[in-house]
Every structure is written in C-alpha cells, then in structure tokens.
Scaffold this active site. Sequence first.
Site, mmCIF file in Angstrom:
data_model
loop_
_atom_site.group_PDB
_atom_site.id
_atom_site.type_symbol
_atom_site.label_atom_id
_atom_site.label_comp_id
_atom_site.label_asym_id
_atom_site.label_seq_id
_atom_site.Cartn_x
_atom_site.Cartn_y
_atom_site.Cartn_z
ATOM 1 N N ASP A 1 -7.431 -3.941 -5.176
ATOM 2 C CA ASP A 1 -7.035 -2.665 -4.568
ATOM 3 C C ASP A 1 -5.631 -2.237 -4.997
ATOM 4 O O ASP A 1 -5.317 -1.041 -5.057
ATOM 5 C CB ASP A 1 -7.033 -2.760 -3.038
ATOM 6 C CG ASP A 1 -8.158 -3.573 -2.439
ATOM 7 O OD1 ASP A 1 -8.589 -4.554 -3.075
ATOM 8 O OD2 ASP A 1 -8.584 -3.261 -1.325
ATOM 9 N N ASP B 1 0.810 -1.225 0.000
ATOM 10 C CA ASP B 1 0.000 0.000 0.000
ATOM 11 C C ASP B 1 0.838 1.269 0.000
ATOM 12 O O ASP B 1 0.427 2.301 0.525
ATOM 13 C CB ASP B 1 -0.945 -0.018 1.206
ATOM 14 C CG ASP B 1 -2.106 -0.967 1.004
ATOM 15 O OD1 ASP B 1 -2.700 -0.949 -0.090
ATOM 16 O OD2 ASP B 1 -2.403 -1.744 1.929
#
Length: 394
Positions: free
Chosen positions: A178, A118
Amino acid sequence: MIKVNHIYIFLGLTLLFFSCKSEEKNETSTTKTESKIVLEDRFQYLLDYPVDAAGFPRSMSLDPQEIHKVPSKDWTSGFFPGNLWLIYKLTEEESFKTKAMEWTALMEDQKYNAGTHDMGFKIYCSFGEGYEITKNEDYKKVILESAQTLSTRYNDKVGSLRSWDFNKDIWDFPVIVDNMMNLELLFVATQMSGDSSYHKIAVNHANTTLKNHVRPDHSIFHVVDYDPVSGKVNDKYTHQGFSTESSWARGQSWGIYGFTMAYRFTKNPDYLAQAEATAKFFMEHPNLPDDGIPYWDFDDPAIPNAQRDASAAAVAASAVLELFTITKKQVYLDYANKVLASLNSEEYLLDASIQAPFILKHSTGNWPKKDEMDEPIVYADYYFLEALIRQKDL
C-alpha cells in the site's frame, strides 16, 4: 441542489463509453436513466454531509445503518475531502469546491504527524487534489511540509519508508505494498520544490518494493519485514489476505497503481513492466468474476461464495486507465470500461434512498479481523470517481 445539466452531461459521456459493451451487458435506457438518478443523489448526500473535525466518514454498516466516523489522524481521512474535489471536477458545481475546502482545512493538522506512512493518502488526496484545482500556495506549503514529515520514516539501509508502527513484537521494519501509493506525495514535492531528496526516497522505496514484494507469478506480498540495521528481509506476509501465499485483491491493485504512478514520474521501464505484469495477473485470473469486480482475495476457498471488493476494482480500473494512456493497449480500456459499467449499476451503487455520504457498496476492508465487511468504504468512492474522470478525459 446539484446543477442537473452538469451531472447529465458528465453521465452521458461516461455511459457512451459504457455502451461499447452494451450488447453483452444488455443494458436498457431505463437502467441507464436510473443509474444517472442514483449517482446524482449520491453526490448530493456527500455535499449535504455536515462538516465535523472529528467525524470524517470512513465506512458504513447497512444493517443496521450506521456511519463509521474517524478523526483526521485515521489513514482514510483524506479521501472524503478528495471525493468532494473530484465531484467538483466532474460537475463544475461550486458548492462541491466550497465544501471540499472546508473539509480539507480540517486535514492540516496531519502535516506533522510522523507516526504514519499514509501521508500521501491523507494529504495528497485532499490538499493535492485541492492544489491542482486552486493553485492555492497555502496548500502547496502543506504538501511540502507533509513530504518532509513522511521522509523521516525512511531507512537508507532498508531503502524504504517504514509502514506500520504496531506489532513491534512481530515485525522489526514492516513495509506494505500500500505504501507505494504514498510515493506520489514525494514525487510531487520534488516537482514543487526542486529538492531531489524526496524523489530519491520515492525511487529507492519503489525499487525495494519491486525487488522484494513481487512473487514469480507477478502477484504481490502484502508485507515484507526487514532488519532495520542490515536491511535484509526477515520474512514476508499477506497480513490482510486469506493466507501468506494468497493474493489479496486490494494489494494487487495497489501494486498496479503504484508502479504505474512511479513510471509516470520516472519513466523507468521496470516499473511499467511490473505494472503490466501484475495487471495481467489480476485481469486474467481464473477467479475474477465476469463483471470484473474481484473477490476480496483471489485464493479464498469460499469462492464463488466469497465477498467481493469494489474498492480493489475501483483502484485497478483507475490504474489500468493510466496504463492505457501510456501503452494504448485496448485490453486496459476494455477492463476499465467493464468495471466502471459494473460499479455504475444497481448492484454496486448504494441505493438512492440511503442518506449517507458514500457512493458504492460491496467493499471489503479487513477480512481477517472481520472489519468493514461488505460495506460502503470511502476509498472505494475516491478511486471510482478518479477512474470516471480518467475515462472522461480520454
């Protein structure tokens, strides 16, 4: 306090866009004025929130009221600094820029964190937003160092960056949709440095996602697990959705946004086609409510009594506004306007009396774990603000 003239000029522009549907929505001048005041107060609460290296605001329970705080290593940490940068863009109020710089500095320790995929959410939403505004060379260095760190998670056999490191007894090499969002960091790193390796990794990852995550109806699996040695697909899941074959709303919005963004950097028509096809699935789904804010999963059998997800709506709205700038198709602008009008209303704006660093309510974090259920969540605010900026820029 916030300079009221800046806020009102901005809100006057956005409400002008919203008014294209005013007869359907039956909005009154009183309602518009109230939403201006509430949003102004919400911005002020973000500005007033004390800087705390261990206390990045992530979400909030409302009954009882409690702010959930996380350290910089959490995947959501970059969104709060990003929100401050975005509000500075909207208001041109220097106090937001100053506070954004303070919070962004607390993110720098993450540039060498190779234990997370991330990096884009954390670094590009903070340092990336800051660099766009300030052109600070130190920010650029952090972005490039972070891209190098993220690249260490790439497996050439799979053709993707590894997502999660947990559940190793279940998954060999999991990749989640994602992760498309983190590719922007790599694309930008090539633009900044001239090193094409980042761009190539991002393209390979996007191609692998396009090949293996998309169902025939253009909905998207959340997780695809690979054999890291052969690169073959082991299995497919929807880990945060209702079931493996269900369509988790935020996952669909990540897909729309991710493929649209990938098209921006590559001009690959396959990415644009997929972004449009998944956007069509999302916007025309029979279970999408009239206000444009989806249920957390399009296939939850509890619909119409299922929980909504404002964060999925905000991500999708921002994505389709970019699709509108590319394609000029009115359907995208109409959907985004409807969503932003819905979010900028009493139903979805956090009440002005609640002194907390959040803007929207009614987001769903992780339904299977019953975590962050129907709460304000920081990334919903980020994509809401980004969508408002994109709408304003039109």
